[in-house]
Design an enzyme around this catalytic site. Structure first.
Site, short mmCIF file in Angstrom:
data_model
loop_
_atom_site.label_atom_id
_atom_site.label_comp_id
_atom_site.label_asym_id
_atom_site.label_seq_id
_atom_site.Cartn_x
_atom_site.Cartn_y
_atom_site.Cartn_z
N ASN A 1 2.16 -5.50 -2.75
CA ASN A 1 0.75 -5.78 -2.48
C ASN A 1 -0.02 -4.47 -2.28
OD1 ASN A 1 -1.27 -7.92 -1.74
ND2 ASN A 1 -1.31 -6.78 0.19
N GLU B 1 0.81 -1.22 0.00
CA GLU B 1 0.00 0.00 0.00
C GLU B 1 0.84 1.27 0.00
OE1 GLU B 1 -2.80 -0.48 3.21
OE2 GLU B 1 -3.50 -2.40 2.45
N HIS C 1 -10.84 -6.53 -2.43
CA HIS C 1 -11.98 -6.46 -1.51
C HIS C 1 -13.17 -5.87 -2.27
CE1 HIS C 1 -9.44 -7.50 1.86
NE2 HIS C 1 -8.62 -6.49 1.59
N GLU D 1 -6.11 -11.07 -0.80
CA GLU D 1 -7.02 -10.80 0.33
C GLU D 1 -8.46 -10.76 -0.15
OE1 GLU D 1 -5.91 -7.42 2.71
OE2 GLU D 1 -3.77 -7.84 2.56
N ASP E 1 -12.28 -10.96 -0.69
CA ASP E 1 -13.58 -11.14 -0.06
C ASP E 1 -14.61 -10.31 -0.82
OD1 ASP E 1 -13.05 -8.56 0.90
OD2 ASP E 1 -12.77 -9.18 2.96
#
Length: 370
Positions: free
Chosen positions: A207, A166, A244, A273, A275
């Protein structure tokens, strides 16, 4: 049947022909059965037949919960300790490394032959107070010392590291004005070089979130950075997309194109990650789109969902995972399994998953320094 290179090629061709139909079925009815696949024990077993891994975030505090542990052991072949390997967890006091929680998570996984992803070596969040008080060369020295000590400690045991996470902001795609950034524009390069020196066998990843849409400035900025690092010989092996999603952040129409754009630079992509907030067939269809996109891109090597059950999620109110709070599989689970198994003949001998880390059922030989 014998699982040869020729067989795998035929399977790949068949999957390309049938994958679109399988996805259309998933989108139409939400939870198709996967006939002929009763022998597949879980998501990772199915994913490895495609040459990929399927993992989850791991919370070591839940390892005493038999339902949680049973799902992890049955369904997932890769785990990412959710918070046990962050900077504040491992070095709360400068020079005093506390590896106990991280070791418990890594040892638990490796005892079961499960791969481990490391999250995250350098991140603007998750920093201890002592680090925030440093600047300039002192901060750069402390930053690289942390990378070196942690990666050396888990040398041969962690197959992929999120070296930097990030580092860009949304909207403009500019570099985030973090304390790390203030040490100089080359801080990301320095971190990757230090990680490679500490463990030449680990996969080294950048990432980030909101890098799923190829049209966004942030995605383009990360692409430009990766291209620059690769051109100058900086050891970056992969890019992780946090992915996400939900009603306000839908799966982009060009999601596959984004994966392809990164792999065209010579790196792997990992969905790190994943979801999707929601429920029912709509949620199932979104999960199916993401998994289908990964399967369509040869160098998309792994998918990690960010939690096991909805109750374990960082945003539990959105019920974003594949299992409900009781541990029962949701329509999204069945949709993912259907996409993973579409077009693959039943009961082949699994092809090895790419990458240097130990596969499920095997252990690496790297000795952890103490």
């Amino acid at each position: 049947m014998r699982w040869t290179r020729k067989t795998r090629g035929a399977v790949a061709r068949h999957r390309r022909r049938t994958g679109a139909l399988a996805l259309a079925t998933v989108l139409a009815i939400g939870v198709p059965a996967a006939p002929g696949w009763s022998a597949v024990a879980g998501l990772d077993d199915a994913a490895r037949l495609t040459g990929r891994s399927f993992g989850t975030a791991l919370q070591s505090a839940r390892l005493g919960d038999p339902t949680y542990v049973g799902l992890v052991e049955r369904e997932f072949g890769s785990v990412t300790p959710e918070n046990e390997l962050t900077l504040d967890a491992l070095q709360p006091v400068r020079g005093r490394f506390t590896f106990d929680a991280g070791d418990r998570a890594v040892d638990w996984a490796r005892a079961r032959g499960t791969q481990v992803r490391g999250r995250t070596l350098l991140w603007h969040a998750g920093q201890p107070g002592w680090l925030a008080g440093l600047a300039g060369s002192a901060l750069r020295e402390a930053m690289l010392e942390h990378v070196t000590r942690v990666v050396e400690h888990y040398r041969g045991e962690v197959h992929s590291w999120d070296v930097v996470s990030e580092a860009f902001v949304d909207g403009t795609g500019a570099r985030r004005a973090s304390n790390f950034q203030r040490t100089g524009d080359d801080w990301i390069e320095a971190a990757f070089r230090a990680a490679r020196a500490a463990d030449p066998g680990a996969r080294l990843c950048y990432n980030d979130y909101h890098t799923d849409d190829l049209r966004h400035a942030k995605t383009q900025a990360v692409l430009a950075m990766v291209a620059d690092l690769r051109a100058r010989g900086v050891p970056i092996d992969c890019v992780g997309l946090e992915s996400h999603f939900g009603p306000h952040t839908p799966v982009p129409e060009d999601y596959r194109a984004t994966l392809e754009a990164f792999t065209a630079l010579g790196v792997e992509v990992q969905i790190t990650e994943l979801d999707v907030e929601g429920s029912g067939d709509v949620q199932a269809a979104d999960y199916a789109r993401v998994v289908s996109a990964c399967l369509a891109v040869q160098r998309c090597t792994g998918i990690t969902v960010w939690g096991v059950r909805d109750v374990d999620s960082w945003r539990p109110g959105g019920t974003p995972l594949l299992f409900d709070r009781a541990g029962a599989p949701k329509p999204a689970y069945h949709a993912v399994l259907a996409v993973l198994t579409a077009g693959v003949p039943p009961d082949p001998t699994p092809a090895p998953c790419p990458g240097p880390g130990p596969s499920r059922g095997s252990r690496g030989t790297g000795a952890r320094p103490r």
